[in-house]
Design an enzyme around this catalytic site. Sequence first.
Site, PDB file in Angstrom:
ATOM      1  N   HIS A   1      -4.464  15.885  -5.832  1.00  0.00           N
ATOM      2  CA  HIS A   1      -3.276  16.033  -4.983  1.00  0.00           C
ATOM      3  C   HIS A   1      -2.525  14.694  -4.850  1.00  0.00           C
ATOM      4  O   HIS A   1      -1.326  14.603  -5.136  1.00  0.00           O
ATOM      5  CB  HIS A   1      -3.708  16.538  -3.602  1.00  0.00           C
ATOM      6  CG  HIS A   1      -2.592  16.754  -2.636  1.00  0.00           C
ATOM      7  ND1 HIS A   1      -2.060  17.995  -2.373  1.00  0.00           N
ATOM      8  CD2 HIS A   1      -1.890  15.891  -1.857  1.00  0.00           C
ATOM      9  CE1 HIS A   1      -1.075  17.882  -1.494  1.00  0.00           C
ATOM     10  NE2 HIS A   1      -0.961  16.605  -1.148  1.00  0.00           N
ATOM     11  N   GLU A   2      -3.250  13.662  -4.439  1.00  0.00           N
ATOM     12  CA  GLU A   2      -2.596  12.359  -4.241  1.00  0.00           C
ATOM     13  C   GLU A   2      -2.100  11.798  -5.567  1.00  0.00           C
ATOM     14  O   GLU A   2      -1.066  11.124  -5.616  1.00  0.00           O
ATOM     15  CB  GLU A   2      -3.540  11.367  -3.548  1.00  0.00           C
ATOM     16  CG  GLU A   2      -4.030  11.801  -2.161  1.00  0.00           C
ATOM     17  CD  GLU A   2      -2.939  12.209  -1.179  1.00  0.00           C
ATOM     18  OE1 GLU A   2      -1.819  11.673  -1.252  1.00  0.00           O
ATOM     19  OE2 GLU A   2      -3.201  13.098  -0.329  1.00  0.00           O
TER      20      GLU A   2
ATOM     21  N   HIS B   1       1.315  13.133  -6.131  1.00  0.00           N
ATOM     22  CA  HIS B   1       2.323  12.341  -5.399  1.00  0.00           C
ATOM     23  C   HIS B   1       2.597  11.026  -6.137  1.00  0.00           C
ATOM     24  O   HIS B   1       3.734  10.593  -6.277  1.00  0.00           O
ATOM     25  CB  HIS B   1       1.810  11.994  -3.997  1.00  0.00           C
ATOM     26  CG  HIS B   1       1.898  13.113  -2.997  1.00  0.00           C
ATOM     27  ND1 HIS B   1       3.065  13.770  -2.728  1.00  0.00           N
ATOM     28  CD2 HIS B   1       0.954  13.670  -2.187  1.00  0.00           C
ATOM     29  CE1 HIS B   1       2.846  14.701  -1.782  1.00  0.00           C
ATOM     30  NE2 HIS B   1       1.565  14.662  -1.448  1.00  0.00           N
TER      31      HIS B   1
ATOM     32  N   GLU C   1       5.775  17.364  -2.004  1.00  0.00           N
ATOM     33  CA  GLU C   1       4.605  18.218  -1.838  1.00  0.00           C
ATOM     34  C   GLU C   1       4.495  19.214  -3.002  1.00  0.00           C
ATOM     35  O   GLU C   1       3.391  19.606  -3.377  1.00  0.00           O
ATOM     36  CB  GLU C   1       4.730  18.941  -0.492  1.00  0.00           C
ATOM     37  CG  GLU C   1       3.436  19.313   0.184  1.00  0.00           C
ATOM     38  CD  GLU C   1       2.433  18.183   0.379  1.00  0.00           C
ATOM     39  OE1 GLU C   1       2.821  17.000   0.442  1.00  0.00           O
ATOM     40  OE2 GLU C   1       1.230  18.487   0.448  1.00  0.00           O
TER      41      GLU C   1
END
Length: 501
Positions: free
Chosen positions: A266-267, A270, A296
Amino acid sequence: MSKTFEKLQPYLDKSMALQTARNLFEWDDQTTAPFEAAEYTSKVIGILSDEYMKSMVNDDVRKLLKKLQEDKEQEELTETEKAIVKELGKTYEQLESIPPEEYRAFSELTSVSSRRWAKAKKDNKFDDFAPYLKKVIEFKKKFAGYRAKKDKTPYEILLGDYDECFMMKELDTFFDRVKAEIIPLLKEVAKKSETIDKSYNYLNYDIEKQKEFCKYLSGYVGFDFNRGVIAESAHPFTLQLHNHDVRITDRYMEDNLESAMFSIIHESGHAIYEMNIDDAITQTLVGGGASMGMHESQSRFYENIIGRSKSFWEPIYGKLVDTYPDNLKNIDLDHFIKGINKAAPNLIRTEADELSYSIHIIVRYEIEKMIFNDEVAVEELPEIWNKKYQEYMGITPSSDAEGILQDTHWSWGEFGYFPSYAIGTAVASQIHACIMEKMPLDDYLKEGNLIPIREFLRDYIHKYGAVKNTNQILQEVCGEEFNVEYYVNYLKEKYTKLYGL
Ligand code: ZN
């Protein structure tokens, strides 16, 4: 470059530098700063913040901005400069609408109310937090009122701070569709959920090995270690100084295999966004992501849509099994894929599965609307919260700590923020559908080749930073603006197949 913009540039550079310094302290505070540092360091941060404000809000910048907003000046600006002027205009409108003494009082209030929230959550006592929440809401209503416009309600003013493309009309349409389609689907899935044995996930997993594997995963999806670092923190997050210095964190739990793995993917999503922003606009006001929702969408595209697919794991699942042979030798790939996609009604947003996630957001959105339409008193909120969970998920929180007190956002006055999470999730599905039309996505994943995917996202989304908004980007990628049907179809198709419904 226009003459007027040239005059503005040194002010922008200075405020960028001060902002970067503040960010670096923020990173340090969350990762390596010693416990006792906070009180003394906050003095430094206070001075930096004052200087930042002065470099941004002053008569010179105000005059230059006003001039740059005139039609004649606009003609001389490039697209990027226009976007920067627009962004600066928004910042000015926000900052100047609030009298400084009220802003200070609000900052003091939120620093107290966020601590009161933490204590109330720990003690499971909403009543202790309620008086502070009430004051925070009063301030937010007043602040939004200062910027109220004919065509926007106070709540929409707040929504607009996070994504200008999603006002109540768009969100109502979006969430009504999700409610109609996903709530019944979740109930069907729930009946079969128990058949998936996920006990393997909660065995003992050596932390050092987790760190090593997560680092591998991060590099595998495209995190560039020459431009980024990974550290540890209580909650995973991403922070960028510019496109050549993007930092992410992870959190490791000995008795949970998935948690750190999917957080790092997830990170990394980003981070890849930030790393791919064009050199020409990094370190400017439009040098970050297009919106909260768009950011997101990228993290969730990597985490859920790619990261929880069978094709993604095919080339690398063996490596995971080799890392923990004792725990995983009897878990084959199909079993693992079912495990990482297990879904059921649940109470805690941050631990929610992909299917139920947006339902959590809908509860918050509906309550925020009621608050800003003056339809509810703060004292009534826990009951309303619990009723909505019963209605949508079929379960009721047993305490306020796992109900209305679970999120920190409201204690900081962050109203209008939650929808971004759901927008991101839905936007990710739309982008996924469009990518599949343009490339053999599954084949690339099975080959372990994520480069074409990363390059596509860079060329169509990332490089533009905030020069384009969410709908402009979607128009470019998909030939149409936001459309909730992609999200509904994605979830229906995925979970019908996975659960054999
Ligand atoms: Zn995120």
